[in-house]
Write a protein that holds these residues in place. Structure first.
Motif, PDB file in Angstrom:
ATOM      1  N   PHE A 102       0.828  -1.197  -0.080  1.00 40.25           N
ATOM      2  CA  PHE A 102      -0.082   0.055   0.104  1.00 40.25           C
ATOM      3  C   PHE A 102       0.794   1.419   0.068  1.00 40.25           C
ATOM      4  CE2 PHE A 102      -2.816  -3.184   1.800  1.00 40.25           C
ATOM      5  CZ  PHE A 102      -3.869  -2.846   1.047  1.00 40.25           C
ATOM      6  N   LYS A 103       2.021   1.128   0.830  1.00 37.76           N
ATOM      7  CA  LYS A 103       2.856   2.406   0.715  1.00 37.76           C
ATOM      8  C   LYS A 103       3.342   2.736  -0.460  1.00 37.76           C
ATOM      9  CE  LYS A 103       5.515   3.320   4.746  1.00 37.76           C
ATOM     10  NZ  LYS A 103       6.642   3.369   5.673  1.00 37.76           N
ATOM     11  N   SER A 104       3.944   1.969  -1.468  1.00 37.02           N
ATOM     12  CA  SER A 104       4.522   2.406  -2.698  1.00 37.02           C
ATOM     13  C   SER A 104       3.463   2.883  -3.634  1.00 37.02           C
ATOM     14  CB  SER A 104       5.236   1.274  -3.199  1.00 37.02           C
ATOM     15  OG  SER A 104       4.370   0.209  -3.512  1.00 37.02           O
ATOM     16  N   ILE A 105       2.254   2.135  -3.439  1.00 42.56           N
ATOM     17  CA  ILE A 105       1.028   2.910  -4.235  1.00 42.56           C
ATOM     18  C   ILE A 105       0.496   4.133  -3.851  1.00 42.56           C
ATOM     19  CG2 ILE A 105      -1.391   2.264  -5.029  1.00 42.56           C
ATOM     20  CD1 ILE A 105       0.622   0.601  -6.453  1.00 42.56           C
ATOM     21  N   GLY A 106       0.747   4.471  -2.514  1.00 41.07           N
ATOM     22  CA  GLY A 106       0.506   5.711  -2.110  1.00 41.07           C
ATOM     23  C   GLY A 106       1.566   6.729  -2.515  1.00 41.07           C
ATOM     24  N   VAL A 108       3.392   6.633  -5.298  1.00 37.50           N
ATOM     25  CA  VAL A 108       3.074   6.803  -6.743  1.00 37.50           C
ATOM     26  C   VAL A 108       1.870   7.560  -6.999  1.00 37.50           C
ATOM     27  CG1 VAL A 108       2.505   5.793  -8.890  1.00 37.50           C
ATOM     28  CG2 VAL A 108       4.434   4.763  -7.624  1.00 37.50           C
ATOM     29  N   ALA A 109       0.892   7.518  -6.331  1.00 42.84           N
ATOM     30  CA  ALA A 109      -0.461   8.224  -6.283  1.00 42.84           C
ATOM     31  C   ALA A 109      -0.327   9.953  -5.864  1.00 42.84           C
ATOM     32  CB  ALA A 109      -1.582   7.745  -5.795  1.00 42.84           C
ATOM     33  N   LEU A 110       0.546  10.057  -4.833  1.00 45.03           N
ATOM     34  CA  LEU A 110       1.030  11.422  -4.493  1.00 45.03           C
ATOM     35  C   LEU A 110       1.864  12.074  -5.408  1.00 45.03           C
ATOM     36  CD1 LEU A 110       1.546  11.173  -0.605  1.00 45.03           C
ATOM     37  CD2 LEU A 110      -0.525  12.338  -2.061  1.00 45.03           C
ATOM     38  N   ALA A 111       2.500  11.261  -6.088  1.00 45.50           N
ATOM     39  CA  ALA A 111       3.724  11.953  -6.909  1.00 45.50           C
ATOM     40  C   ALA A 111       2.969  12.444  -8.131  1.00 45.50           C
ATOM     41  CB  ALA A 111       4.862  10.894  -7.253  1.00 45.50           C
ATOM     42  N   ASN A 114       0.630  15.497  -7.345  1.00 48.44           N
ATOM     43  CA  ASN A 114       1.273  16.734  -6.646  1.00 48.44           C
ATOM     44  C   ASN A 114       2.867  16.817  -7.479  1.00 48.44           C
ATOM     45  OD1 ASN A 114      -0.635  17.297  -4.710  1.00 48.44           O
ATOM     46  ND2 ASN A 114       0.255  15.885  -3.431  1.00 48.44           N
ATOM     47  N   PRO A 115       2.810  17.466  -8.603  1.00 49.47           N
ATOM     48  CA  PRO A 115       3.930  17.568  -9.465  1.00 49.47           C
ATOM     49  C   PRO A 115       5.020  18.774  -8.806  1.00 49.47           C
ATOM     50  CG  PRO A 115       2.328  18.421 -10.750  1.00 49.47           C
ATOM     51  CD  PRO A 115       1.799  17.670  -9.506  1.00 49.47           C
ATOM     52  N   LEU A 116       6.247  18.678  -8.891  1.00 43.11           N
ATOM     53  CA  LEU A 116       7.154  19.673  -8.411  1.00 43.11           C
ATOM     54  C   LEU A 116       6.897  20.865  -8.968  1.00 43.11           C
ATOM     55  CD1 LEU A 116      10.600  17.681  -8.069  1.00 43.11           C
ATOM     56  CD2 LEU A 116       8.941  18.383  -6.164  1.00 43.11           C
TER      57      LEU A 116
END
Length: 126
Positions: A102-106, A108-111, A114-116
């Motif tokens: 779940f952590k890595s999927i989270g 990826v979704a946040l990235a 929210n782009p830089l």
């Protein structure tokens, strides 16, 4: 239909009395029931042996918890790990030894959401 009945029918029930009309409906239901049962049975060709099997399409799949085998019905929880359905006790990843990350999927979704946002530093200088 029944002999000795002195009741009069109406056009809404095909001029049958109430008892005769109920018997008429029952016979129609039985006739339709046998046709619908024949329509619900599907014959599938068995590829290996070339035989046909009758499969009743009205069979229900009973959903049970994969850990405790308790019936879950409509309140079952499915997990992203593909482990099947779980009851309310075993729905948590810690309870059914979930292998889904779940952590890595989270991350990826946040990235993606929210782009830089960096501004060129040379534009602000004089």
């Amino acid at each position: 239909m029944f002999k000795g009945l002195w009741f009069f029918g109406t056009p809404s029930n095909n001029n049958f009395c109430s008892l005769c009309y109920k018997a008429f409906l029952k016979e129609e239901e039985e006739a339709k029931g046998s046709l619908s049962h024949q329509m619900s049975c599907i014959t599938l060709d068995d590829i290996d042996s070339g035989k046909t099997k009758n499969v009743d399409s009205t069979m229900k799949i009973k959903q049970r918890c994969m850990i405790c085998k308790k019936k879950v019905g409509l309140t079952g929880f499915s997990c992203r790990c593909g482990g099947g359905m779980f009851c309310r006790v075993h729905r948590y990843p810690e309870e059914h030894a979930c292998t889904f990350d779940f952590k890595s999927i989270g991350h990826v979704a946040l990235a993606k959401e929210n782009p830089l946002c960096k501004v060129d530093k040379l534009e602000t200088r004089i």
